[in-house]
Design a protein around this motif. Structure first.
Motif, PDB file in Angstrom:
ATOM      1  N   ALA A  84       9.295   3.837  -0.995  1.00 17.48           N
ATOM      2  CA  ALA A  84       7.880   2.913  -1.637  1.00 17.48           C
ATOM      3  C   ALA A  84       7.130   1.886  -0.950  1.00 17.48           C
ATOM      4  CB  ALA A  84       7.728   3.138  -3.353  1.00 17.48           C
ATOM      5  N   PRO A  85       6.011   1.253  -1.146  1.00 19.24           N
ATOM      6  CA  PRO A  85       5.902   0.124  -1.306  1.00 19.24           C
ATOM      7  C   PRO A  85       7.023  -1.446  -1.158  1.00 19.24           C
ATOM      8  CG  PRO A  85       4.017   0.427  -2.196  1.00 19.24           C
ATOM      9  CD  PRO A  85       5.051   1.725  -1.806  1.00 19.24           C
ATOM     10  N   ASN A  86       6.569  -2.189  -1.089  1.00 22.15           N
ATOM     11  CA  ASN A  86       7.559  -3.444  -2.007  1.00 22.15           C
ATOM     12  C   ASN A  86       6.958  -4.045  -3.866  1.00 22.15           C
ATOM     13  OD1 ASN A  86       7.175  -5.558   0.839  1.00 22.15           O
ATOM     14  ND2 ASN A  86       9.280  -5.075  -0.162  1.00 22.15           N
ATOM     15  N   VAL A  91      -8.228   3.752   7.857  1.00 25.28           N
ATOM     16  CA  VAL A  91      -7.566   3.249   9.074  1.00 25.28           C
ATOM     17  C   VAL A  91      -5.798   3.862   9.659  1.00 25.28           C
ATOM     18  CG1 VAL A  91      -7.342   2.315  11.551  1.00 25.28           C
ATOM     19  CG2 VAL A  91      -9.095   2.847  10.734  1.00 25.28           C
ATOM     20  N   ILE A  92      -5.130   4.610   9.742  1.00 22.38           N
ATOM     21  CA  ILE A  92      -3.996   4.854   9.921  1.00 22.38           C
ATOM     22  C   ILE A  92      -3.043   3.661  11.062  1.00 22.38           C
ATOM     23  CG2 ILE A  92      -2.517   5.837  10.072  1.00 22.38           C
ATOM     24  CD1 ILE A  92      -2.820   7.967   9.119  1.00 22.38           C
ATOM     25  N   SER A  93      -4.279   3.800  12.200  1.00 25.46           N
ATOM     26  CA  SER A  93      -3.717   2.852  13.061  1.00 25.46           C
ATOM     27  C   SER A  93      -5.225   2.644  14.037  1.00 25.46           C
ATOM     28  CB  SER A  93      -2.432   3.419  14.102  1.00 25.46           C
ATOM     29  OG  SER A  93      -2.637   4.284  15.119  1.00 25.46           O
ATOM     30  N   ARG A  94      -4.574   1.000  14.909  1.00 28.06           N
ATOM     31  CA  ARG A  94      -5.708   0.678  16.044  1.00 28.06           C
ATOM     32  C   ARG A  94      -5.372   0.207  17.177  1.00 28.06           C
ATOM     33  NH1 ARG A  94     -10.615  -3.092  14.516  1.00 28.06           N
ATOM     34  NH2 ARG A  94     -11.208  -3.547  16.590  1.00 28.06           N
ATOM     35  N   ARG A  95      -5.394   0.977  18.567  1.00 24.44           N
ATOM     36  CA  ARG A  95      -5.122   0.859  19.945  1.00 24.44           C
ATOM     37  C   ARG A  95      -6.361   0.417  20.611  1.00 24.44           C
ATOM     38  NH1 ARG A  95      -2.507   5.133  21.153  1.00 24.44           N
ATOM     39  NH2 ARG A  95      -3.793   5.828  22.549  1.00 24.44           N
ATOM     40  N   LEU A 106       0.609   6.189   3.971  1.00 26.03           N
ATOM     41  CA  LEU A 106      -0.662   5.091   4.437  1.00 26.03           C
ATOM     42  C   LEU A 106      -1.221   5.448   3.652  1.00 26.03           C
ATOM     43  CD1 LEU A 106       0.011   3.608   8.034  1.00 26.03           C
ATOM     44  CD2 LEU A 106      -0.189   2.726   5.671  1.00 26.03           C
ATOM     45  N   TYR A 107      -1.511   6.763   3.615  1.00 29.94           N
ATOM     46  CA  TYR A 107      -2.765   7.725   3.126  1.00 29.94           C
ATOM     47  C   TYR A 107      -2.613   7.063   0.889  1.00 29.94           C
ATOM     48  CZ  TYR A 107      -5.887  10.956   1.032  1.00 29.94           C
ATOM     49  OH  TYR A 107      -7.302  11.439   0.866  1.00 29.94           O
ATOM     50  N   ILE A 108      -0.985   7.627   0.601  1.00 33.93           N
ATOM     51  CA  ILE A 108      -1.001   7.434  -0.686  1.00 33.93           C
ATOM     52  C   ILE A 108      -0.983   6.251  -0.849  1.00 33.93           C
ATOM     53  CG2 ILE A 108       1.381   7.435  -2.318  1.00 33.93           C
ATOM     54  CD1 ILE A 108       1.753  10.331  -0.926  1.00 33.93           C
ATOM     55  N   TYR A 109      -0.761   5.423  -0.169  1.00 35.87           N
ATOM     56  CA  TYR A 109      -0.218   4.125  -0.983  1.00 35.87           C
ATOM     57  C   TYR A 109      -1.674   2.879  -0.362  1.00 35.87           C
ATOM     58  CZ  TYR A 109       3.418   4.796  -2.334  1.00 35.87           C
ATOM     59  OH  TYR A 109       5.515   5.782  -2.735  1.00 35.87           O
TER      60      TYR A 109
END
Ligand SMILES: Nc1ncnc2c1ncn2[C@@H]1O[C@H](COP(=O)(O)OP(=O)(O)OP(=O)(O)O)[C@@H](O)[C@H]1O
Ligand SMILES: [Mg+2]
Length: 288
Positions: A33-35, A244-248, A282-285
């Motif tokens: 879980a996040p901070n 967006v989950i990641s960007r390159r 990343l989706y859930i939070y």
């Protein structure tokens, strides 16, 4: 078997955890879980450093608060911030804790040497800890949690500060240790638990969001994760309008991994990909 039953924890008027119900049997449980989600609060209640405002925690059917020492001797705990004497060596520190736990001296020596070997500190076991890096101190913390050969091991962010090699060593150590025991570890680093946890518990909005295994969790995201490249000039607007989950950056193009429900508005060049735990996290939070 550890059972968390209808546990709510309030700090004044702030509710950190609300009506938590969980069961921990044998195996490795990853609390992800996040901070600020309440991981440390839950773990401190499990090790009896904090008390539930409502509800109770049972060990094999007995309320842990009524078990006293007979419960605490089953437990190994690595706090998120652990205290130690800077002038001690790992060996001195572990000897001291072994004495507090009432371990027989000779057996303790053998166990301490074995544990320091396992966490990769055999070479520095007589060096003062004040000269240690953060990751080395953390490994002393892991060794002390294992010292009493606990049935229930509770590790709050055990891999904080560890480099990739040490993380891998830690995962092996936990896999080996977890046979016939309960290991509960918290992290917000997905890759730490992807390979080691049998079950993943996620907290969201002060409650249990899910309690399942990694592949079912990733299965929930099936058909929702895509990759595509867009011209660099369109990249910022793509990022604004997608999750967006990641960007390159690539030559002339920007490559995205993103999540979305359904295919509405999906760029024609987007390809579905196998979701992983990072995508799920990343989706859930996404709004937290
Ligand atoms: N003693 C306390 N008094 C008041 N609020 C507290 C106390 N301890 C924790 N909280 C609050 O409870 C919430 C949960 O905190 P907790 O430390 O359990 O989160 P966490 O998931 O461990 O976060 P992190 O990933 O940063 O370690 C936070 O909002 C925190 O501010
Ligand atoms: Mg914490």
């Amino acid at each position: 078997m550890l059972t968390v039953q209808n546990v709510t924890k309030r700090f004044g008027s702030f509710t950190a955890l609300e009506d938590i119900n969980l069961e921990f049997g044998k195996g490795v449980y990853g609390l992800l879980a996040p901070n600020g989600a309440g991981k440390t609060t839950l773990m401190k209640m499990i090790v009896t450093l904090l008390f539930p405002t409502k509800g109770r925690i049972l060990c094999d059917g007995k309320e842990i608060l009524s078990m006293g020492e007979s419960y605490r001797e089953k437990i190994g705990y690595l706090p998120q911030e652990f205290g130690y004497y800077r002038n001690d060596s790992p060996r001195q520190y572990l000897r001291y804790l072994g004495a507090l736990k009432g371990l027989e001296r000779r057996a303790a020596e053998v166990r301490i040497d074995g544990l320091l070997e396992k966490v990769g500190l055999a070479d520095v076991k007589d060096k003062k800890m004040k000269k240690f890096s953060g990751g080395m101190v953390q490994r002393v913390g892991i060794a002390q949690a294992l010292l009493g050969n606990p049935e229930i091991l509770v590790l709050d962010e055990p891999t904080a500060g560890l480099d990739p090699k040490e993380r891998a060593r830690f995962r092996n150590l936990i896999s080996e240790f977890s046979k016939d025991r309960t290991v509960i570890l918290s992290t917000h680093i997905v890759s730490d638990i992807e390979s080691v946890a049998n079950r993943i518990v996620m907290l969201k909005d002060h409650s249990v969001y899910c309690d399942t295994d990694c592949s079912s969790l990733c299965g929930m995201m099936g058909g929702k994760v895509f990759e595509c490249s867009v011209p660099q000039k369109d990249a910022d607007s793509f990022e604004m309008s997608h999750l967006v989950i990641s960007r390159r950056e690539e030559t002339g193009q920007t490559h995205f991994r993103f999540a979305q429900d359904g295919e509405k508005g999906l760029p024609p060049q987007a390809k579905p990909v196998q979701p992983d735990l990072e995508d799920v996290f990343l989706y859930i939070y996404r709004e937290d």
